[in-house]
Design a protein around this motif. Sequence first.
Motif, mmCIF file in Angstrom:
data_model
loop_
_atom_site.group_PDB
_atom_site.id
_atom_site.type_symbol
_atom_site.label_atom_id
_atom_site.label_comp_id
_atom_site.label_asym_id
_atom_site.label_seq_id
_atom_site.Cartn_x
_atom_site.Cartn_y
_atom_site.Cartn_z
ATOM 1 N N ARG A 21 0.813 -1.217 0.000
ATOM 2 C CA ARG A 21 0.000 0.000 0.000
ATOM 3 C C ARG A 21 0.850 1.271 0.000
ATOM 4 O O ARG A 21 0.467 2.285 -0.574
ATOM 5 C CB ARG A 21 -0.921 -0.003 1.224
ATOM 6 C CG ARG A 21 -1.888 1.169 1.295
ATOM 7 C CD ARG A 21 -2.848 0.992 2.458
ATOM 8 N NE ARG A 21 -2.146 0.883 3.725
ATOM 9 C CZ ARG A 21 -1.798 1.933 4.474
ATOM 10 N NH1 ARG A 21 -2.065 3.159 4.065
ATOM 11 N NH2 ARG A 21 -1.172 1.754 5.624
ATOM 12 N N LEU A 22 2.012 1.223 0.641
ATOM 13 C CA LEU A 22 2.857 2.405 0.772
ATOM 14 C C LEU A 22 3.985 2.418 -0.259
ATOM 15 O O LEU A 22 4.376 1.384 -0.781
ATOM 16 C CB LEU A 22 3.452 2.474 2.184
ATOM 17 C CG LEU A 22 2.468 2.454 3.348
ATOM 18 C CD1 LEU A 22 3.225 2.498 4.662
ATOM 19 C CD2 LEU A 22 1.483 3.611 3.263
ATOM 20 N N ARG A 42 11.581 7.853 3.045
ATOM 21 C CA ARG A 42 10.269 8.154 3.627
ATOM 22 C C ARG A 42 9.207 7.306 2.948
ATOM 23 O O ARG A 42 9.284 7.011 1.754
ATOM 24 C CB ARG A 42 9.926 9.643 3.517
ATOM 25 C CG ARG A 42 9.593 10.150 2.124
ATOM 26 C CD ARG A 42 8.932 11.517 2.198
ATOM 27 N NE ARG A 42 8.621 12.043 0.880
ATOM 28 C CZ ARG A 42 7.782 13.060 0.671
ATOM 29 N NH1 ARG A 42 7.203 13.660 1.693
ATOM 30 N NH2 ARG A 42 7.533 13.481 -0.559
ATOM 31 N N TRP A 43 8.209 6.926 3.742
ATOM 32 C CA TRP A 43 7.091 6.138 3.242
ATOM 33 C C TRP A 43 5.956 7.079 2.871
ATOM 34 O O TRP A 43 5.630 8.005 3.605
ATOM 35 C CB TRP A 43 6.621 5.139 4.293
ATOM 36 C CG TRP A 43 7.577 4.002 4.490
ATOM 37 C CD1 TRP A 43 8.556 3.893 5.430
ATOM 38 C CD2 TRP A 43 7.646 2.796 3.707
ATOM 39 N NE1 TRP A 43 9.240 2.708 5.286
ATOM 40 C CE2 TRP A 43 8.700 2.010 4.246
ATOM 41 C CE3 TRP A 43 6.929 2.303 2.617
ATOM 42 C CZ2 TRP A 43 9.058 0.765 3.729
ATOM 43 C CZ3 TRP A 43 7.282 1.073 2.101
ATOM 44 C CH2 TRP A 43 8.322 0.313 2.645
ATOM 45 N N ILE A 44 5.352 6.829 1.706
ATOM 46 C CA ILE A 44 4.263 7.657 1.200
ATOM 47 C C ILE A 44 3.002 6.820 1.089
ATOM 48 O O ILE A 44 3.025 5.719 0.543
ATOM 49 C CB ILE A 44 4.599 8.238 -0.196
ATOM 50 C CG1 ILE A 44 5.891 9.064 -0.137
ATOM 51 C CG2 ILE A 44 3.448 9.077 -0.727
ATOM 52 C CD1 ILE A 44 5.772 10.318 0.681
ATOM 53 N N ASP A 45 1.897 7.370 1.587
ATOM 54 C CA ASP A 45 0.595 6.727 1.435
ATOM 55 C C ASP A 45 -0.153 7.457 0.313
ATOM 56 O O ASP A 45 -0.571 8.611 0.496
ATOM 57 C CB ASP A 45 -0.198 6.817 2.738
ATOM 58 C CG ASP A 45 -1.530 6.073 2.651
ATOM 59 O OD1 ASP A 45 -1.889 5.617 1.550
ATOM 60 O OD2 ASP A 45 -2.205 5.944 3.701
ATOM 61 N N ALA A 47 -3.030 7.314 -0.689
ATOM 62 C CA ALA A 47 -4.387 7.717 -0.331
ATOM 63 C C ALA A 47 -4.392 9.082 0.345
ATOM 64 O O ALA A 47 -5.433 9.736 0.432
ATOM 65 C CB ALA A 47 -5.018 6.675 0.594
ATOM 66 N N GLN A 48 -3.228 9.520 0.832
ATOM 67 C CA GLN A 48 -3.135 10.806 1.512
ATOM 68 C C GLN A 48 -2.495 11.878 0.636
ATOM 69 O O GLN A 48 -2.961 13.022 0.613
ATOM 70 C CB GLN A 48 -2.338 10.656 2.814
ATOM 71 C CG GLN A 48 -3.015 9.744 3.830
ATOM 72 C CD GLN A 48 -2.253 9.662 5.136
ATOM 73 O OE1 GLN A 48 -1.179 10.249 5.294
ATOM 74 N NE2 GLN A 48 -2.792 8.924 6.082
ATOM 75 N N SER A 49 -1.431 11.541 -0.087
ATOM 76 C CA SER A 49 -0.789 12.506 -0.974
ATOM 77 C C SER A 49 0.234 11.811 -1.864
ATOM 78 O O SER A 49 0.683 10.699 -1.556
ATOM 79 C CB SER A 49 -0.085 13.610 -0.167
ATOM 80 O OG SER A 49 1.005 13.080 0.562
ATOM 81 N N LEU A 50 0.582 12.484 -2.956
ATOM 82 C CA LEU A 50 1.621 11.999 -3.859
ATOM 83 C C LEU A 50 2.697 13.072 -3.994
ATOM 84 O O LEU A 50 2.381 14.263 -4.125
ATOM 85 C CB LEU A 50 1.055 11.697 -5.242
ATOM 86 C CG LEU A 50 0.342 10.365 -5.463
ATOM 87 C CD1 LEU A 50 -0.049 10.239 -6.930
ATOM 88 C CD2 LEU A 50 1.211 9.192 -5.059
ATOM 89 N N PRO A 51 3.969 12.674 -3.998
ATOM 90 C CA PRO A 51 5.050 13.642 -4.206
ATOM 91 C C PRO A 51 5.146 14.005 -5.688
ATOM 92 O O PRO A 51 5.285 13.136 -6.540
ATOM 93 C CB PRO A 51 6.294 12.881 -3.723
ATOM 94 C CG PRO A 51 5.955 11.444 -3.938
ATOM 95 C CD PRO A 51 4.481 11.309 -3.739
ATOM 96 N N ASN A 110 11.670 6.907 -6.412
ATOM 97 C CA ASN A 110 10.943 5.719 -5.971
ATOM 98 C C ASN A 110 11.918 4.552 -5.842
ATOM 99 O O ASN A 110 12.678 4.251 -6.759
ATOM 100 C CB ASN A 110 9.841 5.381 -6.978
ATOM 101 C CG ASN A 110 8.845 4.376 -6.423
ATOM 102 O OD1 ASN A 110 9.186 3.565 -5.564
ATOM 103 N ND2 ASN A 110 7.619 4.441 -6.905
ATOM 104 N N ALA A 111 11.869 3.872 -4.703
ATOM 105 C CA ALA A 111 12.804 2.778 -4.458
ATOM 106 C C ALA A 111 12.466 1.522 -5.258
ATOM 107 O O ALA A 111 13.251 0.587 -5.299
ATOM 108 C CB ALA A 111 12.841 2.444 -2.972
#
Length: 205
Positions: A21-22, A42-45, A47-51, A110-111
């Motif tokens: 999901r992250l 850093r982990w990105i969700d 559903a909350q935001s995109l860099p 992105n890793a």
Amino acid sequence: MADKRELRINTLDRYLKTSDRLLLQTYTSCEVPLGCGGAIHRWIDPAQSLPMVLFRDFGDRKATVFLDGVECSNPRVDVTPGKHVLSIEFESSPLSLSLRLLLAYENKSNAAEKPDPKRSPVLASKDDGRWYGTTTPPRGAWQTAAEPVEGWVALRAFAKPTRAKQAYLDRRIDSAASIGLSTNPGMAWVRRVFSLDTSDEWILS
């Protein structure tokens, strides 16, 4: 006899973290001031935001870019799902209004080994009747209102922004079309309402 899970309990694998999901993003010392050889994770969700990263070409004309009324002082911005207003305030100039702009998902950090083409949202300037400009000082909530604003004119295909001296431009900006408006000397304003959907495929529209 101990099973494989028990035998691996003291290995480095227990420090590894994965998620369906992250998103895991990695920034090197070349991208952020953290010292030679350093890195930030850093982990990105989604559903909350995109860099996202903002690329722009205004030529020699000075301008300030805003997202939902907040100045984008850094080209990196986190965009939440839903509707937004991207707006630009151009300083007074004898030049006609001309611009190229690209808002793209930052998959470079992105890793993951291979970026997913279904998850590479991009918003680029183009002659599609959805970018609007005006030379009349706007009033009201023009930087935040998702509804059409009266008196604005759709920007059309235009010559690329001009500059007196050659400057470095990220080649990714070439995927954005040049749009503009013939204007008299003075200030100018631009706005574009867009939506970000991260429910399945990531779409900027």
